[in-house]
Design an enzyme around this catalytic site. Structure first.
Site, PDB file in Angstrom:
ATOM      1  N   CYS A 355       0.755  -1.315  -0.141  1.00 32.30           N
ATOM      2  CA  CYS A 355      -0.035   0.151  -0.016  1.00 32.30           C
ATOM      3  C   CYS A 355       0.818   1.149   0.024  1.00 32.30           C
ATOM      4  O   CYS A 355       0.318   1.958  -0.771  1.00 32.30           O
ATOM      5  CB  CYS A 355      -0.974   0.195   1.196  1.00 32.30           C
ATOM      6  SG  CYS A 355      -0.571  -0.829   2.504  1.00 32.30           S
ATOM      7  N   ARG A 384       8.108 -10.411   5.850  1.00 28.40           N
ATOM      8  CA  ARG A 384       7.593  -9.885   7.185  1.00 28.40           C
ATOM      9  C   ARG A 384       8.426 -11.086   8.182  1.00 28.40           C
ATOM     10  O   ARG A 384       8.303 -11.984   7.841  1.00 28.40           O
ATOM     11  CB  ARG A 384       6.132 -10.053   7.240  1.00 28.40           C
ATOM     12  CG  ARG A 384       5.238  -9.309   6.587  1.00 28.40           C
ATOM     13  CD  ARG A 384       3.774  -9.366   6.642  1.00 28.40           C
ATOM     14  NE  ARG A 384       2.991  -8.460   5.693  1.00 28.40           N
ATOM     15  CZ  ARG A 384       1.640  -8.449   5.622  1.00 28.40           C
ATOM     16  NH1 ARG A 384       0.857  -9.306   6.379  1.00 28.40           N
ATOM     17  NH2 ARG A 384       1.009  -7.650   4.805  1.00 28.40           N
ATOM     18  N   GLN A 402       0.811 -11.293  -2.590  1.00 26.50           N
ATOM     19  CA  GLN A 402      -0.454 -11.268  -2.520  1.00 26.50           C
ATOM     20  C   GLN A 402      -1.180 -11.179  -3.782  1.00 26.50           C
ATOM     21  O   GLN A 402      -0.586 -10.429  -4.526  1.00 26.50           O
ATOM     22  CB  GLN A 402      -0.958 -10.422  -1.334  1.00 26.50           C
ATOM     23  CG  GLN A 402      -0.527 -10.685   0.025  1.00 26.50           C
ATOM     24  CD  GLN A 402      -0.927  -9.390   0.899  1.00 26.50           C
ATOM     25  OE1 GLN A 402      -0.803  -8.206   0.716  1.00 26.50           O
ATOM     26  NE2 GLN A 402      -1.643  -9.870   1.970  1.00 26.50           N
ATOM     27  N   ASP A 404      -2.887  -8.539  -4.268  1.00 32.07           N
ATOM     28  CA  ASP A 404      -2.980  -7.477  -3.816  1.00 32.07           C
ATOM     29  C   ASP A 404      -3.369  -6.186  -4.648  1.00 32.07           C
ATOM     30  O   ASP A 404      -3.018  -6.114  -5.717  1.00 32.07           O
ATOM     31  CB  ASP A 404      -1.742  -6.963  -2.966  1.00 32.07           C
ATOM     32  CG  ASP A 404      -1.949  -5.891  -2.103  1.00 32.07           C
ATOM     33  OD1 ASP A 404      -2.991  -5.596  -1.514  1.00 32.07           O
ATOM     34  OD2 ASP A 404      -0.765  -5.323  -1.527  1.00 32.07           O
ATOM     35  N   HIS A 406      -5.358  -2.137  -4.719  1.00 32.58           N
ATOM     36  CA  HIS A 406      -5.882  -0.751  -3.937  1.00 32.58           C
ATOM     37  C   HIS A 406      -6.675  -0.157  -5.030  1.00 32.58           C
ATOM     38  O   HIS A 406      -6.251   0.125  -6.265  1.00 32.58           O
ATOM     39  CB  HIS A 406      -4.689  -0.044  -3.731  1.00 32.58           C
ATOM     40  CG  HIS A 406      -3.973  -0.661  -2.549  1.00 32.58           C
ATOM     41  ND1 HIS A 406      -2.867  -1.467  -2.935  1.00 32.58           N
ATOM     42  CD2 HIS A 406      -3.885  -0.644  -1.333  1.00 32.58           C
ATOM     43  CE1 HIS A 406      -2.299  -2.019  -1.801  1.00 32.58           C
ATOM     44  NE2 HIS A 406      -3.251  -1.634  -0.604  1.00 32.58           N
ATOM     45  N   LYS A 486     -12.230  -3.315   8.279  1.00 37.54           N
ATOM     46  CA  LYS A 486     -12.096  -4.108   7.060  1.00 37.54           C
ATOM     47  C   LYS A 486     -13.382  -5.171   7.195  1.00 37.54           C
ATOM     48  O   LYS A 486     -13.787  -5.325   8.229  1.00 37.54           O
ATOM     49  CB  LYS A 486     -10.809  -4.758   7.126  1.00 37.54           C
ATOM     50  CG  LYS A 486     -10.659  -5.651   8.332  1.00 37.54           C
ATOM     51  CD  LYS A 486      -9.100  -6.400   8.398  1.00 37.54           C
ATOM     52  CE  LYS A 486      -9.050  -6.919   9.617  1.00 37.54           C
ATOM     53  NZ  LYS A 486      -7.425  -7.459   9.412  1.00 37.54           N
ATOM     54  N   HIS A 532      -8.083  -1.122   0.260  1.00 39.35           N
ATOM     55  CA  HIS A 532      -7.020  -2.191   0.173  1.00 39.35           C
ATOM     56  C   HIS A 532      -8.155  -3.319   0.123  1.00 39.35           C
ATOM     57  O   HIS A 532      -9.062  -3.621   0.813  1.00 39.35           O
ATOM     58  CB  HIS A 532      -6.329  -2.235   1.364  1.00 39.35           C
ATOM     59  CG  HIS A 532      -5.833  -1.042   1.905  1.00 39.35           C
ATOM     60  ND1 HIS A 532      -4.373  -1.092   2.201  1.00 39.35           N
ATOM     61  CD2 HIS A 532      -6.034  -0.050   2.436  1.00 39.35           C
ATOM     62  CE1 HIS A 532      -4.192   0.432   2.510  1.00 39.35           C
ATOM     63  NE2 HIS A 532      -5.241   1.028   2.794  1.00 39.35           N
TER      64      HIS A 532
END
Length: 661
Positions: A355, A384, A402, A404, A406, A486, A532
């Site tokens: 992000c 991570r 991911q 992922d 946005h 979320k 997100h």
């Protein structure tokens, strides 16, 4: 007094048992009561003036956490009787059962030890000793735990405030807030399952303890069903299947970081390609962003202060030279000061999420409202730092990608984007065979960015989106991310186990922190909303969940090989090669087994690898330009089919279900 009425007698607090006895309600197998939405055991005085009270009996689902936590206490009692000197740590109930952590100075727990512990537990349960709740002051508790020589409980005590309680059964006592069953006699359906290592408080810098896992139910038949499910889960364990099917591997030089073999990489890339095709259809644009950034980026986003313990930091040789010079010129007073000095000189951070970099991309040029919503996707590799005590197979790793994305949009577009995403999520999960999906809206945590007005808007946007679809949902108070609330999607796999995978989060904070803007129709500058979202979540984790869900039998459209050709004899190898080339030219995943093994062994090997189709080749098949086709999913011989018929079948099944119309 009927359920739902207010209790007006506030002179002497009563327990749930007393209230139900006064009503003349059934007490047998009563475990606890639910009062105004909160569960109380039968030892605990109820709050004055409560409005509703509902009994909870041993056979009900709500009783499971109480039964399991109580069983954990009995297990700890048995352990300390059998192995004197063993210290206890934590022993909570879990979704699947319970565990208790132990510091045993004289060795590790073996399978024989578990059987001995179960026998001792049965003796304690047969005594039907009542659980007794006692309220104590902190000083009294400290003295008690010192007398019992329980260092882990003592350490935990110093973190606690408010009303402090212990629970006793027989001579055994534990610092605990409850709730518990009335007596040990309620705990007749239990099983200890296995032992694992666990660091105290999940921190590898702390002592390694031994964690004994178990499970318990209100009825023996439910325990029997669960144990059968555990055996099936062992067969489906993605770590076991990943090795047997040659999909994944691990190496100690890359801890908690999976390797995907050629077969595994085909599935992994198939997952990403599937999502990419959806992106093309849904109007997403894919970007590629760096993995290493100046840590100023993560200070701006708020990740560095909020997420520091889970980030990998990096530095150049110049950074290390400056750090070394600073340490020599200004020697730190202690280890903490030394760590702070090193942090100051490590200039870079390895991104744990995409992000912040997407905020940079959005802000790199002047944006117009005509560009919104802008849906930007990224399969970039993330890192991570997960403690070694919590990493597990593919479901908890240190490096992953991911699906992922946005969505930068106006406030007026938020609800429509959430509705579209809800449709997309359900479509994807149906393609993978997940049909039981539960929606949870997670609201603001205590530790968060932004003021309450921003959180009010964000939470309302998510709830409005779900309600616009008319979908049932639950609220998880305080479970949101630190930058926004979320929606979580919890689904159940083939064994009925829940997994939290997809999510969409409304974020008003990051656009503010990065000073993002677009030019509106009024020619003025406006702040976008940032959504997100992910459907699979971590591709690695989804790979592991899906592998267990299908038991290694990936659908034809995703399987590493869709068809394996096996020859009756080497005389037919050339024909097999020509068929393989013909089908591969159509983009189908085909492999030929031309080994010297007998036909039965070749077929058995393909079945063990869970290949969807096996094509047997002999003289008849070569003469008719065909294959004797066998189907895994239909569990049947489909007979002689021409190569074109086989190709036509595979072309259809090579598409995910929702793309076939």
């Amino acid at each position: 007094m009927e359920s739902g009425e207010t209790q007006h007698d506030t002179a002497q607090p009563k327990t749930g048992r007393q209230v139900l006895e006064e009503r003349g309600e059934k007490i047998k197998n009563l475990v606890a009561v639910e009062v105004d939405g909160q569960v109380y055991d039968l030892h605990t005085p109820l709050p004055a003036g409560f409005e509703t009270l509902r009994p909870i009996y041993a056979h009900q689902q709500e009783a499971l956490p109480i039964i399991r936590h109580s069983t954990a206490h009995v297990m700890a009692d048995a352990v300390q009787r059998l192995f004197p000197g063993t210290k206890v740590a934590f022993g909570p109930a879990t979704d699947a059962g319970f565990y208790y952590d132990y510091d045993r100075p004289d060795g590790t727990f073996s399978d024989d030890d578990l059987r001995a512990i179960e026998e001792k537990m049965a003796e304690i349960i047969a005594q039907d000793s009542p659980f007794r709740r006692e309220v104590m002051s902190k000083d009294e508790l400290r003295a008690l735990l010192q007398e019992l020589d329980e260092p882990y409980k003592l350490e935990h005590l110093e973190r606690l405030d408010g009303e402090l309680t212990v629970y006793r059964h027989g001579d055994w006592v534990d610092l605990c807030e409850g709730p518990h069953v009335p007596s040990t006699g309620f705990l007749k359906a239990f099983k200890l399952t296995h032992v694992a290592g666990a660091y105290w408080r999940g921190d590898e810098r702390n002592p390694m303890l031994q964690r004994i896992y178990g499970t318990a139910f209100g009825q023996p038949k439910l325990l029997k069903k669960h144990l059968k499910q555990i055996e099936e889960a062992k067969k489906r364990d993605h770590r076991k299947l990943g090795k047997e099917l040659d999909l994944i591997a691990f190496h100690p030089l890359a801890p908690a970081s999976p390797f995907f073999t050629p077969r595994g990489a085909r599935v992994y890339n198939g997952l990403c390609d599937y999502v990419r095709e959806l992106y093309d259809e849904q109007g997403y644009e894919e970007v590629i962003t760096p993995q290493v950034f100046d840590k100023e980026l993560f200070e701006t986003s708020g990740h560095l202060p909020a997420y520091f313990e889970n980030m990998f930091l990096a530095g150049s040789k110049d950074d290390l030279e400056r750090a070394a010079k600073a340490l020599v010129e200004r020697p730190p007073a202690d280890a903490e000061a030394c760590e702070h000095s090193l942090q100051e000189h490590l200039r870079y951070g390895i991104k744990p999420m995409n992000c912040p970099s997407h905020c940079l991309v959005f802000g790199m040029k002047r944006r117009s409202y005509r560009e919104l919503p802008w849906r930007v996707a990224d399969f970039g590799r993330l890192h991570r730092y997960e403690r070694s005590g919590v990493v597990q197979g593919l479901t908890r790793v240190r490096t992953f990608a991911q699906d992922d994305a946005h969505i930068f949009c106006t406030m007026e577009q938020v609800q429509d984007e959430i509705v579209k995403f809800l449709d997309l999520v359900h479509r994807v999960y149906e393609d993978f065979g997940f049909t039981d999906v539960r929606i949870v809206v997670a609201t603001r945590p205590d530790d968060r960015l932004g003021d309450d007005a921003i959180w009010d808007r964000a939470e309302k946007a998510l709830v409005d989106g779900v309600e616009a679809k008319g979908l049932p949902y639950e609220i998880a108070e305080g479970e949101g991310a630190f930058y926004g609330p979320k929606i979580e999607f919890h689904l159940k796999d083939a064994l009925g186990r829940p997994w939290q995978l997809g999510t969409i989060q409304a974020d008003f904070n990051l656009p503010e922190r990065f000073d993002l803007s677009y030019i509106g129709p009024d020619n003025a500058s406006h702040r976008p909303v940032m959504l997100h979202r992910a459907i699979l979540g971590s591709v690695e984790r989804f790979f592991g969940v899906l592998l267990e869900h299908v038991g290694g039998s990936f659908p034809t459209w995703l399987a590493p090989e869709q068809l394996v050709l096996v020859t009756v004899a080497s005389d037919f190898d050339d024909y097999a090669r020509s068929v393989e080339a013909e089908l591969r030219a159509e983009g189908l995943r085909v492999r030929s087994d031309l080994s010297n093994e007998r036909l039965g062994a070749k077929i058995r090997a393909a079945r063990l690898m869970r290949v969807p189709y096996i094509g047997v080749i002999g003289a008849k098949e070569r003469e008719s330009h065909g294959l004797a086709l066998r189907s895994r999913d239909e569990n049947a011989d489909l007979g002689l089919q021409t190569v074109e018929e086989v190709a036509a079948r595979l072309r259809v099944e090579s598409r995910p279900p929702s793309f076939r119309s």
